[in-house]
Enzyme design. Structure first.
Site, short mmCIF file in Angstrom:
data_model
loop_
_atom_site.label_atom_id
_atom_site.label_comp_id
_atom_site.label_asym_id
_atom_site.label_seq_id
_atom_site.Cartn_x
_atom_site.Cartn_y
_atom_site.Cartn_z
N TYR A 1 -7.20 6.11 4.55
CA TYR A 1 -7.00 4.98 3.62
C TYR A 1 -6.04 4.10 3.59
O TYR A 1 -6.56 2.38 3.73
CB TYR A 1 -6.63 5.78 2.53
CG TYR A 1 -6.81 4.69 1.25
CD1 TYR A 1 -7.71 5.17 0.38
CD2 TYR A 1 -5.25 4.67 0.54
CE1 TYR A 1 -7.88 4.23 -1.14
CE2 TYR A 1 -6.10 3.36 -0.43
CZ TYR A 1 -7.35 3.33 -0.88
OH TYR A 1 -6.82 2.71 -1.98
N GLU B 1 0.57 -1.93 0.10
CA GLU B 1 0.49 -0.07 0.18
C GLU B 1 0.62 0.96 -0.11
O GLU B 1 0.68 2.39 -0.78
CB GLU B 1 -1.14 0.17 2.09
CG GLU B 1 -2.49 -0.71 1.39
CD GLU B 1 -3.13 -0.76 -0.13
OE1 GLU B 1 -3.18 0.45 -0.48
OE2 GLU B 1 -3.08 -1.84 -0.67
N CYS C 1 -18.27 -4.90 -17.90
CA CYS C 1 -18.61 -3.92 -16.47
C CYS C 1 -19.58 -5.28 -16.18
O CYS C 1 -20.70 -4.95 -16.90
CB CYS C 1 -18.32 -2.69 -17.13
SG CYS C 1 -19.33 -2.38 -15.46
N ASP D 1 -12.12 6.44 -2.49
CA ASP D 1 -10.61 6.77 -3.39
C ASP D 1 -11.41 7.08 -4.48
O ASP D 1 -12.59 7.10 -5.06
CB ASP D 1 -9.46 5.73 -3.67
CG ASP D 1 -9.73 4.72 -4.41
OD1 ASP D 1 -10.94 4.85 -4.70
OD2 ASP D 1 -9.07 3.84 -4.60
N CYS E 1 -16.64 -0.31 -21.23
CA CYS E 1 -17.64 -0.80 -20.49
C CYS E 1 -17.72 -2.50 -21.48
O CYS E 1 -17.70 -3.12 -20.13
CB CYS E 1 -18.73 -0.51 -20.78
SG CYS E 1 -18.60 1.58 -19.65
#
Length: 305
Positions: free
Chosen positions: A132, A47, A209, A150, A204
């Site tokens: 976060y 991270e 998606c 985010d 997409c």
């Protein structure tokens, strides 16, 4: 969940939406090595490294970092200058992150007997771990996090469900969307959706998606999204110069300020001369990254030990 009114369409079947996304993610997703572990230390390293750094470049650095310092005990015992040099050599962005990661490892060893805290609030007590990152570690290591919000998630929620461009609305919608007790898979899945299907320029159909059935943007053709902050140019920036100073000092025990200057900038002098460099290394000293020693009418600079 917040007591605020729902930011999602009233007729939305959240259960179907949740199942569609999780099924899509589990069927096929990018195989980053940190997605194959629930080790909190390994996830924290990923991270911190991933902040404003391309994930493809992070993989090699992450593996090499863990080879060198495989546990918090190993990292806590390391020389901070070595950790900062590793960070600089792998072009991982702000060197403060290396310093904070090193300090967080020391906290885990000294304050938690080597065992990571497991909630976002507790994880936020670690040096350099903001809300976060704390939530990401809680989610991916312990399945104990809140819904991630985010830039990618905001873009997805705004386009798919017409959630208003408002931070509180995004937080409410994200919390409503996440299945209870499934923060690990859900946060991975919705960030994956934003990373491979619902990017700034959406793909997409190409990415298959799973939310096309419900997606407001897909139906209307309006793929506008909340503003995305632009990253300032790195070339010639103060951040680049700071990184150069640290990288160069990693090759020497110490250098005189005027010897260091031309190595940092080929145009050393004038507006970017001794005064400019002294201010730069003084900032790095304040951050605990270098040591500045004024003696014998000279200024000597070295990595902090």
């Amino acid at each position: 969940m917040s007591d605020e009114a729902s930011a999602l369409p009233a007729d939305l079947d959240i259960g179907d939406v949740q199942a569609a996304l999780i099924d899509w993610y589990e069927a096929d997703h990018r195989d980053f090595p940190w997605r194959r572990t629930d080790d909190a230390y390994e996830i924290l390293v990923s991270e911190v490294m991933s902040q404003q750094t391309q994930l493809g470049r992070v993989v090699e650095a992450w593996e090499e970092f863990l080879d060198q310092w495989p546990t918090t005990a190993d990292l806590a015992a390391a020389d901070r200058a070595d950790v900062v040099s590793f960070w600089t050599n792998h072009r991982l962005g702000y060197n403060n992150r290396a310093k904070y990661l090193h300090e967080a490892a020391r906290q885990v060893e000294a304050d938690y007997d080597g065992e990571f805290p497991q909630t976002p609030d507790e994880l936020s007590e670690l040096m350099g771990v903001g809300p976060y990152t704390a939530n990401a570690v809680a989610s991916f290591a312990f399945n104990n996090g809140d819904a991630v919000v985010d830039t990618n998630v905001k873009r997805v929620l705004h386009r798919a469900f017409d959630v208003p461009d408002d931070d509180s609305a995004f937080e409410v919608a994200a919390a409503e969307m996440m299945p209870e007790g499934k923060s690990r898979v859900w946060n991975n899945a919705i960030m994956e959706l934003g990373g491979v299907a619902c990017e700034k320029t959406p793909s997409c159909d190409e990415a298959g998606c799973p939310w096309r059935t419900w997606c407001h943007a897909y139906e209307t053709g309006d793929f506008t999204a909340p503003d995305v902050p632009t990253q300032p140019s790195f070339e010639g920036s103060r951040r680049q110069m700071r990184g150069r100073v640290v990288r160069i000092l990693g090759e020497y025990d110490e250098l005189k300020l005027d010897t260091l200057g031309p190595r940092v900038r080929v145009d050393y002098g004038g507006d970017h001369g001794r005064e400019w460099l002294f201010e730069l290394v003084s900032d790095l000293e304040s951050d605990g990254l270098v040591a500045v020693d004024e003696r014998e009418e000279n200024v000597f600079v070295s990595l902090a030990r």
